[in-house]
Scaffold this active site. Structure first.
Site, PDB file in Angstrom:
ATOM      1  N   GLU A 201      65.986  -5.393  20.256  1.00 29.72           N
ATOM      2  CA  GLU A 201      66.924  -6.340  20.876  1.00 29.72           C
ATOM      3  C   GLU A 201      68.287  -5.705  21.100  1.00 29.72           C
ATOM      4  O   GLU A 201      68.954  -5.968  22.108  1.00 29.72           O
ATOM      5  CB  GLU A 201      67.043  -7.590  19.996  1.00 29.72           C
ATOM      6  CG  GLU A 201      67.875  -8.716  20.556  1.00 29.72           C
ATOM      7  CD  GLU A 201      67.306  -9.307  21.841  1.00 29.72           C
ATOM      8  OE1 GLU A 201      67.810  -8.924  22.911  1.00 29.72           O
ATOM      9  OE2 GLU A 201      66.386 -10.150  21.785  1.00 29.72           O
TER      10      GLU A 201
ATOM     11  N   ILE B 210      73.584 -10.112  23.043  1.00 30.06           N
ATOM     12  CA  ILE B 210      72.866 -11.144  23.797  1.00 30.06           C
ATOM     13  C   ILE B 210      71.375 -11.051  23.479  1.00 30.06           C
ATOM     14  O   ILE B 210      70.778  -9.997  23.663  1.00 30.06           O
ATOM     15  CB  ILE B 210      73.046 -10.946  25.316  1.00 30.06           C
ATOM     16  CG1 ILE B 210      74.525 -10.858  25.697  1.00 30.06           C
ATOM     17  CG2 ILE B 210      72.345 -12.049  26.091  1.00 30.06           C
ATOM     18  CD1 ILE B 210      74.763 -10.534  27.169  1.00 30.06           C
TER      19      ILE B 210
ATOM     20  N   LYS C 267      68.776   0.574  30.161  1.00 25.48           N
ATOM     21  CA  LYS C 267      68.564  -0.831  29.788  1.00 25.48           C
ATOM     22  C   LYS C 267      67.747  -1.558  30.848  1.00 25.48           C
ATOM     23  O   LYS C 267      66.847  -2.340  30.539  1.00 25.48           O
ATOM     24  CB  LYS C 267      69.924  -1.517  29.597  1.00 25.48           C
ATOM     25  CG  LYS C 267      70.732  -0.891  28.451  1.00 25.48           C
ATOM     26  CD  LYS C 267      72.185  -1.362  28.463  1.00 25.48           C
ATOM     27  CE  LYS C 267      73.008  -0.640  27.395  1.00 25.48           C
ATOM     28  NZ  LYS C 267      74.462  -0.838  27.562  1.00 25.48           N
TER      29      LYS C 267
ATOM     30  N   GLY D 106      79.746  -3.092  20.156  1.00 26.16           N
ATOM     31  CA  GLY D 106      80.598  -3.393  19.007  1.00 26.16           C
ATOM     32  C   GLY D 106      79.779  -3.617  17.751  1.00 26.16           C
ATOM     33  O   GLY D 106      78.600  -3.957  17.815  1.00 26.16           O
TER      34      GLY D 106
END
Lengths: 428, 428
Positions: free
Chosen positions: B131, B138, B207, B304
Site C-alpha cells: 500500500e 492514501i 506507481k 512523509g
C-alpha cells in the site's frame, strides 16, 4: 470454502437491480478477482410481476425475505430493502442466526441496531458488511476499518447526503431560495418519501453514527448526535457566507474530546476553496484525519444504481475472498460507551440576526456577546427591510455553551427581531 | 494463527522509524483492531549506531537484510530499504521462499519485478503487500483491489509525485521559473538523490505501472509507459494554461483501448476547477473510474513519515487479520500481457511554439495542422521576443499520431523557431 458463492437478494429497487446487473454482466471479472463463481440463488421483493429491466426468471423467488435469508442455497444474504426495523431487521437476524453472511446497504438499521447486530454476527462467526450504507460508491468503510487501521483517528467529517448538497449548491449557483430548490429536488425524485430524512439531516446522521463507531471504537450512538437540518438556511446566508469566502454545507463531524464523543450533523461554513467547499451537487465527500496519515479525502457519488451496487459487490467480493473482520473494526463487545459531548470543542461561529434599526441596537448586541466571553472577529450590517437591519457577525473561537448564553441574553435585549441563525465554521 | 505477529523491519529511514513509532505507541489500538499483538523481533539498516529518535535496543539486529528476512522469529518481513534490485529484492525473495509474508513500500521493485515476485508469493501462499508504494498515505491499492472489485475499471489517473506537484504549483503561485523552484525544492530536501526520478516522471511511472496492473488485470509493464518529465514546462506555459482555465500537472493516466493498454506519465492540462486542478503542493490524488462507480477521487499526503508508515501498518494489520489476496488483485498467472498502445485515444492538445514574426507564418502553421487533420479550437499570438512571436494553439480532439505528423511537417516549414511544446488536455 465452496467453489461457488450463492447470494439471496432481498429488495429489487434501484440498488438491487444494479447488483443483479453486475453479477450477470461481470461474472468472469468477479471470478478472476475472487477465485470463485458468484451466483444468485433467489430473490425477494414486494411485488413479483414488475418489469425491472433485468432478467430474474432463472432465480428462485421468495415473498418472505426471512424465508430467503434462511434458504439452504443461500450463502450470503444481501439486504437491500431498507427500513431500520421490520422485515429488513427480521431477515438480517434470521440470516445471521442461520450462519449466513450478510451484506446490507441499510444505514438506518445499523445506526439504530448496529451493536446488537454486530454482537449477533460475531457470535455466529458471520460477516456483516455495509460499505453501501455510507457515502454510496466511496469505499470509505474499508478505508477507515482497514486501510487506516494504523491510525488513532482524530476527526471524521464530511458531506454524506447528496440531496442536501444538491439543494445548497443549487441555491448558490442559481441564486434561488430554499423553497424553490426543495421543490425542484422533489420533482427530480431526489428526496426520500419522508423528506425530513434528507433535509432534516437524519439520513446523513445515520451514516455519521456508523463512521464514528469505527473511527473511535465506540458503540454506535445515533441518539448522541446533535442534528440540525438545512431548512433554516436562506439564500442570504449563502450569499453572506460567500462574501466572506465560505460555503455552507450540511456537514457531519465526529471527534473525541476530553468530555466524550462529539457528533454533529448540521449546516456549517467551510472555506470556499477547501475540498469540501468546492464539492458540487449530489457528490459525497468524507475526510478522515488520523495521527499518522494526517488527512485523507475520499470523494464520489453518494447514491445511484451503479455506485451503490459497486459498494455492495465490493462487500460480496470480500466475503468470497474469505475476509472476516469485526463488524465495526474491533470486536463488538470491546466497543466503548462514550458519553455524548455537545459541541464542547470551540469554533468560530457565523451569526445572522435581524436588528431593530435604532441607535444603540448594535452596541447592545456587541455588549451581550462580550459579557458571555464571545469576541467578535467581523461584523457587517447589511440591507434594511422596513425597520429591520440584517447583521452578520463572525465570532472568534467560542464554545457553543458560551454562544447559547449570549443568544439567550440577546433575546432579552428586545432589539433582536428573530431567533438568530448560528452556524459553526469548521476548520479544514 | 499465533497470538502475536512478529515483524522484521529492514530499512530505518524516515518510513522505518515511523513504522516503529506506531508499533510502539499504538500497541493497544492495533491489538484491539486485529485481535493480535503486533511486535518487532528484529531490525536491519546500513548503520547500527545512529540516533534515530526511537528506542531500538530491545529488538534484535541483523546487518544483513536476508538474514533478517529468514529469522525464525519473524512472521512478516517489512522491506523499507528501497531500490529495485540489490538487497531489497534479495531479502524479499528470501522472505517469500522462507514462507514469510512481506510488506514493502518499494514501487521500483514492484514496477520492475512485480510479476515474478507475485508468482513467487502466490506459489508460497504468502502475502505480498505494498500500500505504501503508491500515493503515500492514501489507501488506493486497497480501494482499487478490494473496495472497487465489482467494477470494470475504465480509467485510472492521478498526480502521484508530490515533488513535481510542489514545483508546478509553486511556479504558478510565486510566478517563478522552473529552475528557481527546482533549486528551492532541492534545498528543502524534496528531491530524490537522483532528481530525474522525480522531475523526469520515473518515480510516478513506477506507481502508475502498479495501479494499471490491478485496474486492468494485466502484467506490470513499466516499459510500456510513455514518460515525459516536467523539465520543459515553463512559467509561460503555466500562465497560458491559466488564461484558458487550465492547470498543468504531471499526470499519470492508464486506460485500455481497442489497441491495448495505454499508460502515460506526462505533463497535461486539466481544468483549473477540477479536483486535480485544485490540488496544491505535495498532496497526491488518484482518480479511479469504473463502469459502476463512475468516479471516485482519493486525495492525501503522498509522502512523509506518518502517512507512509500509516500505509505500511495498514498492510500489517490486514496480515494480522488473516487477509490473503492475490498480489495484483487476481492470481499472477491469470494476468494478461496487454500490448502497449501509444496515445491512441484522441484528446485536445495545447501547443506552444516560437514563430518567425513574418507575414504568412501563422497561415503556414495552420495549413500544416489542417493537412494532418488536426483542427484548431483556439489560437492566440502572444508577446514578441526579438523576431519570435509565441503562438499558443489549442486543438480539437486529435490522435497523437496525427499531431506528431503535423509537428514534423511544421519543422519543415522553416517558420517554427524551436521544437513546439505539445501537452495533452485530459478530460475530467
Amino acid at each position: 470454502m465452496t467453489d461457488t458463492l450463492r447470494l439471496g437478494i432481498a429488495g429489487l429497487g434501484t440498488v438491487g437491480v444494479g447488483v443483479v446487473r453486475i453479477i450477470r454482466q461481470k461474472a468472469p471479472l468477479l471470478e478472476a478477482r475472487t477465485g470463485r463463481k458468484i451466483e444468485i440463488s433467489a430473490v425477494s421483493a414486494r411485488t413479483r410481476d414488475k418489469d425491472r429491466g433485468v432478467a430474474l426468471q432463472s432465480y428462485g423467488w421468495e415473498d418472505d425475505p426471512v424465508a430467503l435469508a434462511t434458504r439452504d442455497d443461500v450463502d450470503v444474504f444481501v439486504e437491500l430493502m431498507g427500513g431500520s426495523d421490520g422485515p429488513a431487521k427480521a431477515a438480517t437476524e434470521a440470516a445471521l442466526n442461520a450462519g449466513k453472511d450478510v451484506v446490507t446497504a441499510n444505514k438506518a438499521m445499523l445506526a439504530l441496531h448496529g451493536q446488537a447486530l454486530a454482537e449477533l454476527a460475531e457470535s455466529k462467526g458471520c460477516a456483516l458488511r455495509y460499505e453501501a450504507a455510507v457515502a454510496g460508491g466511496i469505499p470509505v468503510i474499508k478505508a477507515l476499518t482497514e486501510g487506516l487501521a494504523g491510525n488513532e483517528i482524530t476527526r471524521v467529517l464530511g458531506v454524506m447526503n447528496g440531496t442536501c448538497n444538491y439543494i445548497l449548491t443549487r441555491m448558490q449557483d442559481a441564486g434561488l431560495p430554499y423553497e424553490d430548490v426543495f421543490e425542484e429536488a422533489n420533482q427530480l425524485g431526489y428526496l426520500e418519501a419522508d423528506p425530513t430524512l434528507d433535509v432534516g439531516g437524519i439520513d446523513a446522521a445515520h451514516k455519521l453514527a456508523i463512521l464514528s463507531s469505527i473511527a473511535f471504537g465506540t458503540r454506535v450512538d445515533f441518539d448522541g448526535i446533535e442534528i440540525e437540518g438545512i431548512e433554516r438556511v436562506t439564500i442570504d446566508d449563502i450569499r453572506h457566507a460567500d462574501d466572506m469566502g465560505y460555503r455552507i454545507k450540511l456537514l457531519g463531524v465526529a471527534q473525541k474530546s476530553g468530555r466524550g464523543l462529539e457528533q454533529r450533523m448540521m449546516p456549517c461554513l467551510v472555506p470556499a476553496g477547501s475540498p469540501l467547499g468546492v464539492l458540487q451537487g449530489g457528490t459525497n465527500m468524507v475526510v478522515i484525519e488520523g495521527h499518522a496519515v494526517e488527512q485523507v479525502v475520499l470523494r464520489g457519488p453518494g447514491a445511484g444504481e451503479g455506485p451503490t451496487a459497486s459498494a455492495v459487490i465490493g462487500d460480496v467480493c470480500d466475503i468470497a475472498r474469505g475476509l472476516r473482520l469485526p463488524v465495526f473494526g474491533q470486536r463488538a463487545e470491546t466497543l466503548q460507551e462514550a458519553p455524548a459531548a455537545r459541541s464542547v470543542l470551540p469554533a468560530p461561529y457565523y451569526l445572522r440576526m435581524g436588528l431593530t434599526d435604532k441607535p444603540g441596537a448594535l452596541a447592545k448586541v456587541a455588549a451581550v456577546l462580550g459579557e458571555a466571553g464571545v469576541s467578535i472577529d467581523r461584523m457587517r450590517q447589511r440591507e434594511h427591510t422596513g425597520d429591520v437591519a440584517t447583521v452578520i457577525i463572525v465570532t472568534h473561537k467560542t464554545t457553543r455553551t458560551a454562544l447559547d448564553e449570549a443568544l439567550t441574553a440577546m433575546a432579552a435585549t428586545g432589539v433582536v427581531q428573530e431567533l438568530p441563525v448560528a452556524l459553526r465554521i469548521e476548520a479544514l
